[in-house]
Scaffold this active site. Structure first.
Site, PDB file in Angstrom:
ATOM      1  N   CYS A  17       0.794  -1.229   0.000  1.00 40.41           N
ATOM      2  CA  CYS A  17       0.000   0.000   0.000  1.00 40.41           C
ATOM      3  C   CYS A  17       0.825   1.276   0.000  1.00 40.41           C
ATOM      4  CB  CYS A  17      -0.933   0.001   1.214  1.00 40.41           C
ATOM      5  SG  CYS A  17      -2.165  -1.310   1.211  1.00 40.41           S
TER       6      CYS A  17
ATOM      7  N   HIS B 202      -1.569   7.222   4.497  1.00 40.45           N
ATOM      8  CA  HIS B 202      -0.598   6.127   4.687  1.00 40.45           C
ATOM      9  C   HIS B 202       0.826   6.509   4.269  1.00 40.45           C
ATOM     10  CE1 HIS B 202      -0.068   1.454   4.690  1.00 40.45           C
ATOM     11  NE2 HIS B 202       0.376   2.045   5.794  1.00 40.45           N
TER      12      HIS B 202
END
Length: 492
Positions: free
Chosen positions: A121, A175
Protein backbone atom coordinates in the site's frame (compact mmCIF):
# COMPACT_ATOMS: atom_id res chain seq x y z
CA UNK A 1 -12.91 26.62 15.29
CA UNK A 2 -10.85 28.83 13.00
CA UNK A 3 -9.09 27.01 10.23
CA UNK A 4 -5.39 26.53 10.92
CA UNK A 5 -3.19 28.80 8.78
CA UNK A 6 -1.70 26.87 5.93
CA UNK A 7 2.11 26.61 6.15
CA UNK A 8 4.09 28.46 3.52
CA UNK A 9 4.70 26.29 0.49
CA UNK A 10 8.16 24.95 0.04
CA UNK A 11 9.75 26.08 -3.23
CA UNK A 12 9.88 23.30 -5.81
CA UNK A 13 13.15 23.53 -7.66
CA UNK A 14 12.97 23.19 -11.41
CA UNK A 15 9.26 23.73 -11.97
CA UNK A 16 8.18 26.39 -14.42
CA UNK A 17 4.77 27.55 -15.49
CA UNK A 18 4.22 30.62 -17.66
CA UNK A 19 2.24 33.38 -15.96
CA UNK A 20 -0.57 34.73 -18.17
CA UNK A 21 -0.22 38.36 -19.31
CA UNK A 22 -2.93 40.56 -17.83
CA UNK A 23 -4.91 42.83 -20.16
CA UNK A 24 -4.20 45.85 -17.95
CA UNK A 25 -0.50 45.42 -18.60
CA UNK A 26 -0.91 46.16 -22.33
CA UNK A 27 -2.24 49.69 -22.94
CA UNK A 28 -1.33 52.92 -24.67
CA UNK A 29 1.05 54.05 -21.94
CA UNK A 30 3.41 51.40 -23.25
CA UNK A 31 3.71 53.31 -26.52
CA UNK A 32 5.02 56.93 -25.94
CA UNK A 33 4.82 57.67 -29.69
CA UNK A 34 1.04 57.75 -29.41
CA UNK A 35 1.31 60.67 -26.95
CA UNK A 36 3.71 62.84 -29.01
CA UNK A 37 2.48 62.50 -32.59
CA UNK A 38 -0.21 65.22 -32.30
CA UNK A 39 2.27 67.98 -31.44
CA UNK A 40 4.91 67.06 -34.02
CA UNK A 41 5.66 68.60 -37.38
CA UNK A 42 4.90 65.41 -39.23
CA UNK A 43 2.30 65.93 -41.99
CA UNK A 44 -1.22 65.09 -40.83
CA UNK A 45 -1.75 62.38 -43.44
CA UNK A 46 1.40 60.59 -42.30
CA UNK A 47 0.43 61.18 -38.70
CA UNK A 48 -2.90 59.48 -39.29
CA UNK A 49 -1.22 56.53 -41.00
CA UNK A 50 1.27 56.13 -38.17
CA UNK A 51 -1.50 56.46 -35.60
CA UNK A 52 -3.58 53.90 -37.43
CA UNK A 53 -0.70 51.47 -37.69
CA UNK A 54 0.27 51.91 -34.05
CA UNK A 55 -3.34 51.51 -32.96
CA UNK A 56 -3.61 48.27 -34.93
CA UNK A 57 -0.50 46.92 -33.23
CA UNK A 58 -1.91 47.88 -29.84
CA UNK A 59 -5.25 46.22 -30.62
CA UNK A 60 -3.56 43.01 -31.76
CA UNK A 61 -1.35 42.88 -28.66
CA UNK A 62 -4.31 43.66 -26.42
CA UNK A 63 -6.41 40.95 -28.03
CA UNK A 64 -3.57 38.46 -27.64
CA UNK A 65 -3.16 39.40 -24.01
CA UNK A 66 -6.87 39.20 -23.26
CA UNK A 67 -7.25 35.76 -24.84
CA UNK A 68 -7.52 33.02 -22.25
CA UNK A 69 -4.32 31.01 -21.86
CA UNK A 70 -4.60 27.32 -22.81
CA UNK A 71 -6.82 25.74 -20.19
CA UNK A 72 -5.02 23.47 -17.78
CA UNK A 73 -7.00 20.32 -17.04
CA UNK A 74 -8.47 19.46 -13.70
CA UNK A 75 -6.87 16.28 -12.34
CA UNK A 76 -8.62 13.41 -10.57
CA UNK A 77 -6.62 10.43 -9.31
CA UNK A 78 -8.75 7.58 -7.92
CA UNK A 79 -6.96 4.78 -6.08
CA UNK A 80 -8.58 1.55 -4.98
CA UNK A 81 -7.02 -0.46 -2.17
CA UNK A 82 -6.30 -4.19 -2.61
CA UNK A 83 -8.58 -4.53 -5.65
CA UNK A 84 -8.17 -7.79 -7.55
CA UNK A 85 -7.18 -7.66 -11.21
CA UNK A 86 -10.17 -9.82 -12.16
CA UNK A 87 -12.78 -7.97 -10.11
CA UNK A 88 -13.93 -5.24 -12.51
CA UNK A 89 -16.49 -5.73 -15.22
CA UNK A 90 -14.26 -4.45 -18.00
CA UNK A 91 -11.82 -7.28 -17.19
CA UNK A 92 -14.63 -9.79 -17.49
CA UNK A 93 -15.81 -10.12 -13.89
CA UNK A 94 -19.14 -11.99 -13.86
CA UNK A 95 -20.26 -12.08 -10.23
CA UNK A 96 -19.63 -8.46 -9.18
CA UNK A 97 -21.23 -5.55 -11.00
CA UNK A 98 -19.05 -2.44 -11.46
CA UNK A 99 -21.08 -0.31 -13.92
CA UNK A 100 -19.54 3.04 -12.98
CA UNK A 101 -15.94 1.81 -13.12
CA UNK A 102 -16.82 0.19 -16.44
CA UNK A 103 -18.28 3.48 -17.71
CA UNK A 104 -15.07 5.23 -16.71
CA UNK A 105 -13.06 2.64 -18.62
CA UNK A 106 -15.32 3.07 -21.66
CA UNK A 107 -14.66 6.82 -21.60
CA UNK A 108 -10.90 6.40 -21.64
CA UNK A 109 -7.97 4.10 -22.24
CA UNK A 110 -7.80 0.72 -20.53
CA UNK A 111 -4.16 -0.09 -19.84
CA UNK A 112 -4.19 -3.87 -19.87
CA UNK A 113 -0.60 -4.00 -18.61
CA UNK A 114 -0.79 -1.30 -15.98
CA UNK A 115 1.66 -1.80 -13.13
CA UNK A 116 2.51 -0.39 -9.73
CA UNK A 117 6.07 -0.06 -8.46
CA UNK A 118 5.47 -2.04 -5.30
CA UNK A 119 3.11 -4.81 -4.19
CA UNK A 120 2.15 -2.95 -1.03
CA UNK A 121 0.00 0.00 0.00
CA UNK A 122 2.31 2.77 1.20
CA UNK A 123 5.19 2.21 -1.26
CA UNK A 124 2.82 2.51 -4.20
CA UNK A 125 1.47 5.79 -2.86
CA UNK A 126 5.01 7.11 -2.39
CA UNK A 127 5.82 6.24 -5.99
CA UNK A 128 2.58 7.78 -7.23
CA UNK A 129 3.11 11.17 -5.61
CA UNK A 130 6.83 11.46 -6.44
CA UNK A 131 6.98 9.84 -9.88
CA UNK A 132 10.04 7.96 -8.63
CA UNK A 133 10.79 4.39 -7.65
CA UNK A 134 10.14 4.59 -3.92
CA UNK A 135 13.18 2.39 -3.27
CA UNK A 136 15.35 5.31 -4.40
CA UNK A 137 14.54 7.08 -1.15
CA UNK A 138 14.14 4.07 1.14
CA UNK A 139 10.33 3.82 1.20
CA UNK A 140 10.29 0.14 0.24
CA UNK A 141 7.78 -1.04 2.83
CA UNK A 142 4.89 0.34 4.83
CA UNK A 143 5.93 2.78 7.57
CA UNK A 144 6.68 0.91 10.77
CA UNK A 145 4.89 2.82 13.51
CA UNK A 146 3.94 6.48 13.68
CA UNK A 147 7.53 7.72 13.27
CA UNK A 148 7.92 6.78 9.60
CA UNK A 149 6.65 8.55 6.51
CA UNK A 150 7.43 9.85 3.05
CA UNK A 151 10.90 11.45 3.40
CA UNK A 152 10.66 15.21 3.67
CA UNK A 153 13.18 15.80 0.90
CA UNK A 154 10.79 14.26 -1.63
CA UNK A 155 8.62 16.68 -3.62
CA UNK A 156 5.05 15.50 -4.16
CA UNK A 157 2.77 15.97 -7.15
CA UNK A 158 0.55 18.07 -4.88
CA UNK A 159 3.53 20.33 -4.09
CA UNK A 160 4.20 20.88 -7.78
CA UNK A 161 0.58 21.50 -8.75
CA UNK A 162 -0.05 23.83 -5.82
CA UNK A 163 2.98 25.89 -6.79
CA UNK A 164 1.54 26.20 -10.30
CA UNK A 165 -1.78 27.53 -8.96
CA UNK A 166 -3.82 24.35 -8.57
CA UNK A 167 -6.29 23.81 -5.75
CA UNK A 168 -5.29 20.53 -4.13
CA UNK A 169 -7.40 18.16 -2.04
CA UNK A 170 -7.03 14.67 -0.61
CA UNK A 171 -10.03 12.58 0.36
CA UNK A 172 -9.42 9.16 1.87
CA UNK A 173 -6.40 7.14 2.95
CA UNK A 174 -2.99 8.81 3.33
CA UNK A 175 -0.60 6.13 4.69
CA UNK A 176 2.53 8.23 4.14
CA UNK A 177 3.21 9.26 7.72
CA UNK A 178 1.29 10.27 10.82
CA UNK A 179 3.52 12.90 12.39
CA UNK A 180 2.73 16.55 11.84
CA UNK A 181 5.50 17.07 9.30
CA UNK A 182 4.21 14.15 7.22
CA UNK A 183 0.58 15.28 7.26
CA UNK A 184 -1.06 15.92 3.84
CA UNK A 185 -1.36 19.63 4.67
CA UNK A 186 2.43 19.71 4.96
CA UNK A 187 2.93 17.85 1.66
CA UNK A 188 1.16 20.11 -0.83
CA UNK A 189 -2.54 19.57 -0.10
CA UNK A 190 -4.82 22.50 0.71
CA UNK A 191 -7.51 20.32 2.29
CA UNK A 192 -7.72 16.81 3.69
CA UNK A 193 -10.56 14.55 4.77
CA UNK A 194 -9.71 11.02 5.79
CA UNK A 195 -7.33 9.04 7.98
CA UNK A 196 -3.56 8.89 8.18
CA UNK A 197 -2.84 5.19 8.66
CA UNK A 198 -3.10 2.03 6.59
CA UNK A 199 -6.63 0.79 7.29
CA UNK A 200 -9.83 1.85 9.01
CA UNK A 201 -13.24 0.39 9.92
CA UNK A 202 -16.05 1.19 7.50
CA UNK A 203 -19.08 1.03 9.74
CA UNK A 204 -19.30 3.96 12.17
CA UNK A 205 -20.24 1.71 15.05
CA UNK A 206 -17.21 -0.55 14.53
CA UNK A 207 -14.43 -0.35 17.08
CA UNK A 208 -10.83 0.47 16.30
CA UNK A 209 -9.10 2.64 13.78
CA UNK A 210 -7.74 6.14 13.90
CA UNK A 211 -9.93 9.18 14.07
CA UNK A 212 -11.24 10.63 10.87
CA UNK A 213 -9.75 14.08 10.30
CA UNK A 214 -10.96 17.17 8.50
CA UNK A 215 -7.65 18.85 7.82
CA UNK A 216 -6.08 18.31 11.27
CA UNK A 217 -9.31 18.37 13.28
CA UNK A 218 -10.79 15.03 14.47
CA UNK A 219 -14.48 14.61 13.66
CA UNK A 220 -17.19 12.09 14.48
CA UNK A 221 -18.14 10.42 11.18
CA UNK A 222 -21.58 8.77 11.15
CA UNK A 223 -21.76 7.42 7.60
CA UNK A 224 -20.39 4.23 6.09
CA UNK A 225 -16.84 5.31 5.34
CA UNK A 226 -16.85 4.80 1.56
CA UNK A 227 -20.06 6.83 1.38
CA UNK A 228 -18.45 9.54 3.51
CA UNK A 229 -15.52 9.74 1.09
CA UNK A 230 -17.97 10.00 -1.81
CA UNK A 231 -19.83 12.79 0.00
CA UNK A 232 -16.66 14.79 0.61
CA UNK A 233 -15.38 14.31 -2.95
CA UNK A 234 -18.74 15.43 -4.36
CA UNK A 235 -18.78 18.50 -2.10
CA UNK A 236 -15.33 19.46 -3.29
CA UNK A 237 -16.21 19.01 -6.97
CA UNK A 238 -19.61 20.66 -6.71
CA UNK A 239 -18.39 24.04 -5.58
CA UNK A 240 -17.13 26.81 -7.82
CA UNK A 241 -13.45 26.56 -8.64
CA UNK A 242 -11.58 29.66 -9.71
CA UNK A 243 -8.45 27.58 -10.26
CA UNK A 244 -7.87 24.15 -11.77
CA UNK A 245 -8.02 21.45 -9.13
CA UNK A 246 -6.24 18.25 -8.22
CA UNK A 247 -8.40 15.80 -6.29
CA UNK A 248 -6.66 12.69 -4.96
CA UNK A 249 -9.48 10.29 -4.03
CA UNK A 250 -7.83 7.41 -2.18
CA UNK A 251 -10.36 4.82 -1.09
CA UNK A 252 -9.53 2.26 1.58
CA UNK A 253 -12.04 -0.05 -0.09
CA UNK A 254 -11.67 -2.94 -0.61
CA UNK A 255 -9.04 -3.42 2.08
CA UNK A 256 -10.00 -5.29 5.23
CA UNK A 257 -11.75 -5.20 7.66
CA UNK A 258 -14.54 -6.88 5.74
CA UNK A 259 -17.48 -4.63 6.63
CA UNK A 260 -20.36 -3.86 4.29
CA UNK A 261 -23.66 -2.09 4.76
CA UNK A 262 -26.87 -4.12 4.69
CA UNK A 263 -28.31 -2.60 1.53
CA UNK A 264 -25.29 -3.51 -0.57
CA UNK A 265 -25.02 -6.94 0.97
CA UNK A 266 -28.57 -7.48 -0.25
CA UNK A 267 -27.53 -6.42 -3.75
CA UNK A 268 -24.82 -9.10 -3.69
CA UNK A 269 -26.95 -11.86 -2.15
CA UNK A 270 -26.46 -14.17 -5.13
CA UNK A 271 -22.78 -14.68 -4.21
CA UNK A 272 -22.64 -17.80 -2.07
CA UNK A 273 -19.23 -17.43 -0.42
CA UNK A 274 -19.69 -15.03 2.53
CA UNK A 275 -16.23 -13.48 2.25
CA UNK A 276 -16.61 -12.89 -1.47
CA UNK A 277 -20.13 -11.52 -0.90
CA UNK A 278 -18.92 -8.95 1.64
CA UNK A 279 -16.01 -8.01 -0.61
CA UNK A 280 -18.45 -7.56 -3.48
CA UNK A 281 -20.67 -5.30 -1.37
CA UNK A 282 -17.65 -3.17 -0.41
CA UNK A 283 -16.62 -2.93 -4.06
CA UNK A 284 -20.20 -2.01 -4.95
CA UNK A 285 -20.00 0.88 -2.49
CA UNK A 286 -16.79 2.13 -4.11
CA UNK A 287 -18.32 1.77 -7.58
CA UNK A 288 -21.35 3.78 -6.41
CA UNK A 289 -19.01 6.46 -5.08
CA UNK A 290 -17.14 6.67 -8.38
CA UNK A 291 -20.49 7.00 -10.13
CA UNK A 292 -21.42 9.95 -7.91
CA UNK A 293 -18.11 11.66 -8.64
CA UNK A 294 -18.45 11.18 -12.38
CA UNK A 295 -22.05 12.43 -12.29
CA UNK A 296 -20.96 15.70 -10.68
CA UNK A 297 -18.22 16.19 -13.27
CA UNK A 298 -20.74 15.64 -16.06
CA UNK A 299 -23.46 17.82 -14.49
CA UNK A 300 -21.04 20.70 -14.08
CA UNK A 301 -19.59 20.25 -17.54
CA UNK A 302 -16.18 19.39 -16.13
CA UNK A 303 -15.75 15.88 -17.49
CA UNK A 304 -14.05 16.95 -20.74
CA UNK A 305 -11.74 19.24 -18.77
CA UNK A 306 -10.68 16.53 -16.31
CA UNK A 307 -7.76 14.14 -16.69
CA UNK A 308 -8.68 11.10 -14.60
CA UNK A 309 -6.66 8.08 -13.51
CA UNK A 310 -8.03 4.96 -11.82
CA UNK A 311 -5.90 2.09 -10.54
CA UNK A 312 -5.38 -0.20 -7.55
CA UNK A 313 -2.43 0.22 -5.21
CA UNK A 314 -1.49 -3.46 -5.60
CA UNK A 315 -3.06 -6.75 -6.55
CA UNK A 316 -5.63 -8.51 -4.45
CA UNK A 317 -4.38 -10.18 -1.23
CA UNK A 318 -4.94 -13.85 -1.91
CA UNK A 319 -2.04 -15.58 -0.11
CA UNK A 320 -1.70 -16.57 3.56
CA UNK A 321 -0.20 -13.81 5.66
CA UNK A 322 -2.00 -11.03 3.83
CA UNK A 323 -5.33 -9.43 4.68
CA UNK A 324 -7.29 -11.81 2.44
CA UNK A 325 -10.47 -10.08 1.32
CA UNK A 326 -12.06 -12.43 -1.22
CA UNK A 327 -10.47 -10.84 -4.29
CA UNK A 328 -9.26 -12.57 -7.44
CA UNK A 329 -6.26 -11.78 -9.65
CA UNK A 330 -7.07 -14.32 -12.38
CA UNK A 331 -5.58 -15.10 -14.83
CA UNK A 332 -2.48 -13.72 -13.13
CA UNK A 333 -0.41 -15.68 -10.66
CA UNK A 334 0.40 -14.32 -7.25
CA UNK A 335 -0.87 -11.92 -4.64
CA UNK A 336 -0.38 -8.62 -2.95
CA UNK A 337 3.10 -8.69 -1.34
CA UNK A 338 4.59 -10.59 -4.26
CA UNK A 339 6.48 -9.48 -7.36
CA UNK A 340 4.53 -11.96 -9.46
CA UNK A 341 2.05 -10.35 -11.85
CA UNK A 342 -0.82 -10.83 -9.41
CA UNK A 343 0.90 -8.52 -6.95
CA UNK A 344 1.96 -5.70 -9.29
CA UNK A 345 -0.29 -5.71 -12.39
CA UNK A 346 -3.54 -3.93 -11.57
CA UNK A 347 -6.72 -2.46 -13.10
CA UNK A 348 -5.52 0.80 -14.68
CA UNK A 349 -7.57 3.38 -16.64
CA UNK A 350 -6.72 6.84 -17.99
CA UNK A 351 -9.64 9.01 -19.12
CA UNK A 352 -9.68 12.49 -20.68
CA UNK A 353 -12.80 12.75 -22.86
CA UNK A 354 -12.27 14.76 -26.01
CA UNK A 355 -8.49 14.54 -25.70
CA UNK A 356 -7.70 10.84 -25.33
CA UNK A 357 -9.60 8.56 -27.71
CA UNK A 358 -11.17 5.60 -25.88
CA UNK A 359 -9.57 2.23 -26.43
CA UNK A 360 -7.12 -0.30 -25.05
CA UNK A 361 -3.40 0.12 -24.61
CA UNK A 362 -1.45 -3.12 -24.54
CA UNK A 363 2.05 -2.01 -23.55
CA UNK A 364 3.38 -1.68 -20.00
CA UNK A 365 2.78 1.55 -18.10
CA UNK A 366 3.19 2.18 -14.39
CA UNK A 367 1.78 4.46 -11.70
CA UNK A 368 5.11 6.32 -11.70
CA UNK A 369 3.97 7.77 -15.03
CA UNK A 370 1.06 9.65 -13.48
CA UNK A 371 3.04 12.57 -12.00
CA UNK A 372 5.02 13.45 -15.18
CA UNK A 373 1.90 12.92 -17.30
CA UNK A 374 -0.13 15.34 -15.18
CA UNK A 375 2.63 17.95 -15.23
CA UNK A 376 2.89 17.70 -19.01
CA UNK A 377 -0.88 18.03 -19.41
CA UNK A 378 -0.85 21.10 -17.16
CA UNK A 379 1.98 22.70 -19.12
CA UNK A 380 4.30 22.64 -16.12
CA UNK A 381 7.86 22.15 -17.25
CA UNK A 382 10.48 20.93 -14.84
CA UNK A 383 14.23 20.54 -14.88
CA UNK A 384 13.94 17.81 -12.26
CA UNK A 385 15.50 14.80 -13.96
CA UNK A 386 14.77 12.40 -11.13
CA UNK A 387 11.45 11.09 -12.48
CA UNK A 388 11.34 7.40 -13.30
CA UNK A 389 7.92 7.78 -14.91
CA UNK A 390 7.26 9.47 -18.24
CA UNK A 391 4.48 11.43 -19.93
CA UNK A 392 2.37 8.65 -21.43
CA UNK A 393 -0.22 10.87 -23.16
CA UNK A 394 1.45 10.64 -26.60
CA UNK A 395 1.52 6.85 -26.28
CA UNK A 396 -2.10 6.55 -25.19
CA UNK A 397 -3.22 8.95 -27.93
CA UNK A 398 -1.41 6.94 -30.61
CA UNK A 399 1.07 9.70 -31.47
CA UNK A 400 4.08 7.76 -30.20
CA UNK A 401 4.39 4.12 -31.23
CA UNK A 402 7.53 3.43 -29.21
CA UNK A 403 7.65 1.47 -25.96
CA UNK A 404 6.95 3.76 -23.00
CA UNK A 405 9.48 1.82 -20.94
CA UNK A 406 12.32 -0.31 -22.19
CA UNK A 407 12.61 -1.85 -18.73
CA UNK A 408 10.57 -1.90 -15.51
CA UNK A 409 12.10 -3.16 -12.27
CA UNK A 410 10.92 -4.12 -8.81
CA UNK A 411 12.51 -4.83 -5.44
CA UNK A 412 10.59 -5.82 -2.35
CA UNK A 413 12.86 -7.17 0.36
CA UNK A 414 14.36 -10.40 -0.95
CA UNK A 415 11.97 -10.42 -3.89
CA UNK A 416 12.87 -8.94 -7.26
CA UNK A 417 11.54 -8.65 -10.78
CA UNK A 418 12.56 -7.03 -14.03
CA UNK A 419 10.55 -6.82 -17.23
CA UNK A 420 12.03 -6.01 -20.63
CA UNK A 421 9.73 -6.42 -23.59
CA UNK A 422 7.63 -9.49 -22.91
CA UNK A 423 10.32 -11.19 -20.82
CA UNK A 424 10.20 -11.09 -17.05
CA UNK A 425 12.81 -12.36 -14.62
CA UNK A 426 11.39 -12.78 -11.13
CA UNK A 427 12.25 -14.12 -7.69
CA UNK A 428 9.46 -14.36 -5.16
CA UNK A 429 10.62 -17.47 -3.28
CA UNK A 430 11.46 -16.18 0.22
CA UNK A 431 7.93 -14.90 0.73
CA UNK A 432 6.31 -18.14 -0.36
CA UNK A 433 8.87 -20.14 1.67
CA UNK A 434 9.12 -22.74 -1.05
CA UNK A 435 11.46 -25.72 -0.93
CA UNK A 436 15.09 -24.62 -0.62
CA UNK A 437 15.96 -26.79 -3.62
CA UNK A 438 13.92 -24.40 -5.79
CA UNK A 439 16.08 -22.43 -8.22
CA UNK A 440 15.83 -18.66 -8.48
CA UNK A 441 15.17 -16.48 -10.32
CA UNK A 442 12.65 -17.69 -12.90
CA UNK A 443 12.04 -16.45 -16.44
CA UNK A 444 8.64 -16.06 -18.07
CA UNK A 445 7.42 -14.97 -21.49
CA UNK A 446 4.44 -12.84 -20.51
CA UNK A 447 3.08 -12.63 -24.05
CA UNK A 448 2.57 -16.38 -24.16
CA UNK A 449 2.25 -17.01 -20.43
CA UNK A 450 0.77 -14.09 -18.45
CA UNK A 451 0.00 -16.52 -15.63
CA UNK A 452 3.75 -17.19 -15.14
CA UNK A 453 3.34 -20.94 -15.14
CA UNK A 454 6.22 -22.04 -17.42
CA UNK A 455 9.73 -21.23 -16.23
CA UNK A 456 12.02 -20.84 -19.26
CA UNK A 457 15.23 -19.98 -17.40
CA UNK A 458 16.92 -23.27 -18.27
CA UNK A 459 16.23 -22.69 -21.96
CA UNK A 460 17.32 -19.03 -22.04
CA UNK A 461 20.48 -18.74 -19.91
CA UNK A 462 21.85 -15.77 -21.87
CA UNK A 463 18.61 -13.85 -21.43
CA UNK A 464 18.59 -14.64 -17.71
CA UNK A 465 22.15 -13.35 -17.36
CA UNK A 466 21.35 -10.16 -19.30
CA UNK A 467 18.24 -9.37 -17.29
CA UNK A 468 19.96 -10.22 -13.99
CA UNK A 469 22.82 -7.85 -14.82
CA UNK A 470 20.37 -5.08 -15.71
CA UNK A 471 18.48 -5.58 -12.46
CA UNK A 472 21.70 -5.53 -10.41
CA UNK A 473 22.73 -2.26 -12.06
CA UNK A 474 19.35 -0.74 -11.17
CA UNK A 475 19.50 -2.16 -7.64
CA UNK A 476 22.87 -0.49 -7.11
CA UNK A 477 21.19 2.93 -7.49
CA UNK A 478 18.71 2.33 -4.66
CA UNK A 479 18.79 3.00 -0.94
CA UNK A 480 18.27 0.29 1.58
CA UNK A 481 14.90 0.54 3.32
CA UNK A 482 14.78 3.40 5.81
CA UNK A 483 12.90 1.37 8.40
CA UNK A 484 10.37 -1.43 8.71
CA UNK A 485 12.73 -4.38 8.51
CA UNK A 486 9.79 -6.57 9.48
CA UNK A 487 7.25 -4.85 7.23
CA UNK A 488 7.58 -7.28 4.36
CA UNK A 489 6.14 -10.00 6.57
CA UNK A 490 3.45 -8.12 8.43
CA UNK A 491 0.14 -6.71 7.30
CA UNK A 492 -0.64 -3.01 7.64
Amino acid sequence: MAKEPRPARRPVAGDRHPQPVRVAEVHCQSYPCLRTLAGSNIPMSLTRRVLFAATCVAVVLSAAASADPPRRPHVLVIVADDLGYADVGYHGCQDISTPHIDALSASGVVCTQGYVSGPYCSPTRAGLLTGRYQQRFGHEFNPSGPGGGLPLDQVTLADRLARAGYETALVGKWHLGERREFHPLARGFDTFFGFLGGDHPYRPEAAGGQQILRDRQPIAETEYLTDAFAREAVRFLDREHERPFFLYLAFNAVHTPLQADDARLARCAAIVDPRRRTYAAMLTAMDDAIGQVRAVLEDRGLDRDTLCFFFSDNGGPTMPGTAINGSSNAPLRGSKRQTLEGGIRVPFVVSWPGTLPPGRYERPVIQLDIAPTVLAAAGITTTDSRFDGINILPHLAGRDASEPHETLSWRFGEQMAIRRGDWKLVCWGPTEKLDVTETWPKLFDLAADPGESRDLSAHEPARVADLAAAWRAWDATLLRPVAASDSQTREE
